[in-house]
Design a protein around this motif. Structure first.
Motif, PDB file in Angstrom:
ATOM      1  N   PRO A  95      75.446  19.988  25.105  1.00 37.35           N
ATOM      2  CA  PRO A  95      74.777  20.692  26.207  1.00 37.35           C
ATOM      3  C   PRO A  95      73.271  20.752  25.995  1.00 37.35           C
ATOM      4  O   PRO A  95      72.796  21.034  24.893  1.00 37.35           O
ATOM      5  CB  PRO A  95      75.394  22.097  26.149  1.00 37.35           C
ATOM      6  CG  PRO A  95      76.697  21.922  25.455  1.00 37.35           C
ATOM      7  CD  PRO A  95      76.483  20.819  24.468  1.00 37.35           C
ATOM      8  N   GLY A  96      72.521  20.471  27.064  1.00 41.58           N
ATOM      9  CA  GLY A  96      71.072  20.565  27.004  1.00 41.58           C
ATOM     10  C   GLY A  96      70.381  19.423  26.309  1.00 41.58           C
ATOM     11  O   GLY A  96      69.152  19.419  26.185  1.00 41.58           O
ATOM     12  N   GLU A 584      72.120  26.380  30.517  1.00 40.55           N
ATOM     13  CA  GLU A 584      73.241  25.667  29.911  1.00 40.55           C
ATOM     14  C   GLU A 584      74.420  26.627  29.886  1.00 40.55           C
ATOM     15  O   GLU A 584      74.250  27.808  29.580  1.00 40.55           O
ATOM     16  CB  GLU A 584      72.926  25.228  28.479  1.00 40.55           C
ATOM     17  CG  GLU A 584      71.807  24.224  28.346  1.00 40.55           C
ATOM     18  CD  GLU A 584      70.738  24.689  27.386  1.00 40.55           C
ATOM     19  OE1 GLU A 584      69.657  24.073  27.384  1.00 40.55           O
ATOM     20  OE2 GLU A 584      70.979  25.682  26.660  1.00 40.55           O
ATOM     21  N   ILE A 585      75.574  26.130  30.223  1.00 40.47           N
ATOM     22  CA  ILE A 585      76.782  26.939  30.194  1.00 40.47           C
ATOM     23  C   ILE A 585      77.891  26.099  29.590  1.00 40.47           C
ATOM     24  O   ILE A 585      78.013  24.902  29.879  1.00 40.47           O
ATOM     25  CB  ILE A 585      77.162  27.442  31.609  1.00 40.47           C
ATOM     26  CG1 ILE A 585      78.380  28.359  31.533  1.00 40.47           C
ATOM     27  CG2 ILE A 585      77.378  26.293  32.580  1.00 40.47           C
ATOM     28  CD1 ILE A 585      78.657  29.080  32.851  1.00 40.47           C
ATOM     29  N   GLU A 601      87.822  22.214  27.579  1.00 43.50           N
ATOM     30  CA  GLU A 601      86.410  22.473  27.354  1.00 43.50           C
ATOM     31  C   GLU A 601      85.611  22.004  28.563  1.00 43.50           C
ATOM     32  O   GLU A 601      85.981  21.027  29.222  1.00 43.50           O
ATOM     33  CB  GLU A 601      85.898  21.763  26.096  1.00 43.50           C
ATOM     34  CG  GLU A 601      86.528  22.263  24.807  1.00 43.50           C
ATOM     35  CD  GLU A 601      85.971  21.557  23.584  1.00 43.50           C
ATOM     36  OE1 GLU A 601      85.216  20.573  23.762  1.00 43.50           O
ATOM     37  OE2 GLU A 601      86.296  21.978  22.474  1.00 43.50           O
ATOM     38  N   ALA A 602      84.521  22.697  28.862  1.00 45.32           N
ATOM     39  CA  ALA A 602      83.658  22.319  29.977  1.00 45.32           C
ATOM     40  C   ALA A 602      82.249  22.803  29.700  1.00 45.32           C
ATOM     41  O   ALA A 602      82.039  23.801  28.996  1.00 45.32           O
ATOM     42  CB  ALA A 602      84.171  22.904  31.295  1.00 45.32           C
ATOM     43  N   SER A 603      81.265  22.096  30.263  1.00 42.65           N
ATOM     44  CA  SER A 603      79.872  22.511  30.125  1.00 42.65           C
ATOM     45  C   SER A 603      79.075  21.959  31.292  1.00 42.65           C
ATOM     46  O   SER A 603      79.488  21.003  31.965  1.00 42.65           O
ATOM     47  CB  SER A 603      79.268  22.003  28.799  1.00 42.65           C
ATOM     48  OG  SER A 603      79.212  20.587  28.780  1.00 42.65           O
ATOM     49  N   LEU A 624      70.818  17.540  37.014  1.00 43.96           N
ATOM     50  CA  LEU A 624      71.990  18.394  36.856  1.00 43.96           C
ATOM     51  C   LEU A 624      73.161  17.545  36.372  1.00 43.96           C
ATOM     52  O   LEU A 624      73.435  16.463  36.912  1.00 43.96           O
ATOM     53  CB  LEU A 624      72.339  19.050  38.191  1.00 43.96           C
ATOM     54  CG  LEU A 624      73.643  19.860  38.249  1.00 43.96           C
ATOM     55  CD1 LEU A 624      73.534  21.107  37.387  1.00 43.96           C
ATOM     56  CD2 LEU A 624      73.962  20.218  39.698  1.00 43.96           C
ATOM     57  N   SER A 625      73.860  18.019  35.349  1.00 40.21           N
ATOM     58  CA  SER A 625      74.988  17.261  34.815  1.00 40.21           C
ATOM     59  C   SER A 625      76.074  18.208  34.344  1.00 40.21           C
ATOM     60  O   SER A 625      75.832  19.395  34.101  1.00 40.21           O
ATOM     61  CB  SER A 625      74.546  16.346  33.662  1.00 40.21           C
ATOM     62  OG  SER A 625      74.041  17.115  32.589  1.00 40.21           O
TER      63      SER A 625
END
Length: 719
Positions: A95-96, A584-585, A601-603, A624-625
């Motif tokens: 993430p990020g 970021e999530i 899992e998800a992000s 955005l992704s």
């Protein structure tokens, strides 16, 4: 039952990895940390619930779920699945984090839209000491083939690692200097791998051996070789081809010869890498002291060429002709020899309980080869050292006060020699002193710190000599809520001095297809940032949300002017007010189902960056992704399906083309053929649908796609 993978073991030398900003580690370690696996715990596929992972975003070790900044860790099987030829591609799944995407040979990490000299790539806590921040076609002198663990801190890590870490830190832990006796007298790992797309072959191994009760030796080596990779469809993007066709249509009365568009195989994208390290440590109840020597060599192609026109006088005919020259394919031949020293003394004195020392020296050189000729040579000789004094915790204000003071110094002697030496020889010296103080009062944690830094950039050949003084401050607060929740806020003010490339560039840079102009009058850029975090870790589930915003005064970046020099577009380094904001999530859970466990899992991530002075987008910002995966794990077998989506990036910089989004499907199977042994066979398919992928963060996004479908097999054995 399987033993917990190496990613599940708590690191006893947490100070070696990335040290983040002062607000990065505010919550008591016991508040959210999950217990390590025991013999009685139900272990599924090498894991026991949410692993306790200590992220060294502070000299005082923290679980990654205690840290206010966004953090990520790759180790064990997750590292095996992500492992690629470059560090940028390996970390691109986090993430990020995105990558510069300069082919298989050179790709640096990009964190929250920031890259280059704003992201520090470390090896065991000390910089990579190379020329990778000079240009995106220069690879970091770092390989992950023998890495045990890679840690990432997203956001300012300036306070403890200097102004070059204003965007974040990546630290590679390969254990080149042993810090403890191996169990049973010896331990190590072996990695073997093959990828079908570029015929990639990898062999790597590492070994620690106890020579006596107080002496441990370490050796490691790796070798990787690939052919040119295959991309789906045309190598150049549809947008670039359409633009050139439109330009030709407007050039009336001229005939244009249309060459066949390359597609499929990306020429000159192959590489070969090899390296080895030897280390030795002396251990005792007082601590440890060790040293290592390493050698890295890489030869890789730059898979994009640029044409330029030159006017020459034909003295025989008395006519002037314009000839178009296409440079021969460029290859980079890189080599680095590096020496490292590390030590820790655990003896109380005055107000301190621990002294930590770290020093690294490297002699780096790479030649840019145009055919059989050397076009330009880049030389970089440098060193970096740091010392940390960890205070003995004391009672204060109804709680516990702790802290650290430290010093850091580095020196860089850089020189480019050749016709494309767009930067004059220069030396850069940095010295910094920092202080962190932390107060824990029950569930509340407060922390504040400061760093004073001095930087000198000198280019004697052109009579340039400037000094910069920076002061960075950080503060934060966090509160542990019942049920495994953490909420917190961190604030930072950082100053970054311009580097030699931003100040002194003046010449053609064919790798990026630009004529780069620096500005010797640039001053320091100042950033005011805030980050709010909400994290959850309880049993088999976890989640994290980070919201950030940073306002820059005099943000330095290369901006296209619309002019041309030597048939190349001019990119001028300017200082403008800018704003970066985003989020970021990530979330995940592991639930028992039948004989195994279902793992979800998800992000998602987003960053928006704007030049407020010109009201234009900052160039090369990721769109955005999102990422989602589902897996099923048994003690000896696990399957995983992953979907990666990226939106169009229509906020391209001035005079730049937009980038189309993509959807990629990946799948993998991990098999542990021998019970109670750290042995894994990995079968993986990347980009199953052969999707065309172009990275908005890459200079070459319209000239160079990412690889297409790739079948991979890997073996990892730990002992």
């Amino acid at each position: 039952m399987l033993k917990p993978r190496s990613g599940a073991r708590r690191l006893s030398i947490s100070w070696l990895a990335l040290t983040g900003s002062a607000a990065a580690a505010l919550i008591p370690a016991a508040a959210l940390a999950q217990p390590a696996a025991t013999a009685q715990d139900p272990v599924v596929h090498g894991r026991a619930g949410v692993e306790e992972i200590v992220v060294t975003a502070s000299p005082i070790g923290r679980s990654r779920y205690d840290v206010l900044q966004g953090t990520s860790v790759l180790s064990g099987e997750a590292l095996d699945r992500a492992l690629s030829a470059s560090i940028g591609e390996t970390l691109d799944r986090l993430p990020g984090v995105s990558q510069t995407g300069f082919g298989q040979g050179a790709s640096r990490p990009v964190i929250r839209g920031l890259g280059g000299d704003r992201i520090r790539v470390l090896v065991g806590g000390i910089g990579s000491i190379d020329a990778s921040t000079t240009s995106p076609d220069h690879a970091p002198a770092v390989d992950l083939a023998t890495a045990r663990r890679v840690e990432v801190v997203r956001g300012p890590a300036t306070l403890l690692y200097g102004n070059n870490a204003v965007g974040g830190v990546v630290n590679v832990l390969d254990g080149r200097i042993p810090v403890e006796q191996p169990e049973g007298g010896a331990d190590g790992l072996v990695r073997l791998g093959y990828g079908s797309n570029a015929d990639e072959r990898l062999a790597a191994g590492a070994l620690d051996v106890g020579l006596s009760p107080n002496i441990v030796a370490h050796v490691d080596a790796y070798w990787r070789k690939t052919d040119d990779f295959e991309a789906p469809g045309f190598v150049r993007s549809a947008a670039l081809r359409a633009l050139e066709e439109e330009e030709h249509e407007h050039e009336e009365g001229e005939e244009h010869e249309h060459e066949e568009e390359p597609r499929g195989r990306v020429e000159n994208s192959n590489l070969e890498q090899k390296g080895a390290t030897g280390g030795l440590s002396v251990l005792g109840d007082w601590g440890f002291f060790g040293a290592s020597v390493s050698r890295n060599e890489t030869n890789y192609g730059i898979p994009a060429g640029h044409e330029h026109a030159e006017e020459e006088d034909d003295h025989e005919e008395g006519e002037e002709h314009e000839h178009e020259h296409e440079h021969a394919p460029v290859r980079i031949d890189l080599e680095q020899t590096r020496f490292d020293v590390m030590g820790e003394i655990n003896r109380s004195f005055l107000a301190f309980e621990t002294v930590r020392l770290r020093f690294g020296y490297a002699d780096y050189e790479h030649a840019e080869l145009e055919g059989d000729e050397v076009g330009t040579r880049f030389l970089n000789e440098g060193w970096e050292g740091r010392m940390e004094l960890v205070q003995t915790p004391v009672a204060a204000f109804g709680g516990t006060q702790s802290g650290v003071v430290g010093l850091q110094m580095s020196d860089r002697d850089f020189e480019a020699i050749g016709e494309e030496a767009f930067v004059p020889p220069s030396t850069t010296f940095q010295a910094g002193a920092f202080l962190l103080q932390r107060l824990d009062i029950g569930a509340l944690a407060l922390e504040a710190g400061a760093r004073f830094e001095r930087q000198t950039v000198e280019a004697a050949a052109i009579g340039f000599d400037r000094d910069f003084t920076g002061i960075s401050l950080s503060a934060g607060a966090g509160y542990t809520l019942p049920g495994g929740w953490l909420v917190g806020l961190s604030l930072s003010r950082t100053e970054r001095a311009p580097n030699a490339e931003e100040l002194l560039s003046n010449g053609p840079h064919l790798a990026t297809g630009t004529f780069e102009l620096g500005d010797p009058t640039l001053g320091e850029e100042t950033a005011l940032g805030a980050e709010a975090t909400l994290k959850y870790a309880s049993g088999p589930s976890f989640g994290a949300l980070n919201l950030f915003v940073t306002n820059y005064d005099d943000f330095i970046y290369g901006r296209f002017t619309g002019a041309e020099a030597e048939e190349l577009p001019v990119s001028q380094y300017i200082a403008a007010d800018a704003r970066f904001w985003g989020f970021e999530i990530e979330a995940g859970t592991e639930q028992a189902m039948g004989p195994g466990a279902l793992v979800l899992e998800a992000s998602a991530e987003y960053v928006r960056a704007t030049d407020r002075a010109n009201n234009d987008p900052i160039p090369r910002i990721p769109p955005l992704s999102a990422r989602a995966s589902v897996g099923y794990e048994l003690p000896d077998l696990a399957g995983r399906l992953e979907l990666v989506w990226a939106d169009d990036q229509n906020r391209a910089g001035p005079l730049e083309l937009a980038t189309e989004g993509y959807t990629v499907l990946n799948a993998s199977v991990d098999w542990h053929p021998v019970a109670d042994r750290d042995l894994t066979l990995l079968f993986e398919v990347r980009n199953i649908t052969d999707e065309e992928v172009r990275l908005a963060t890459s200079y070459l996004r319209h000239e160079l796609p990412q690889p297409g479908r790739d079948y991979r097999i890997a073996l990892r054995a730990g002992f």
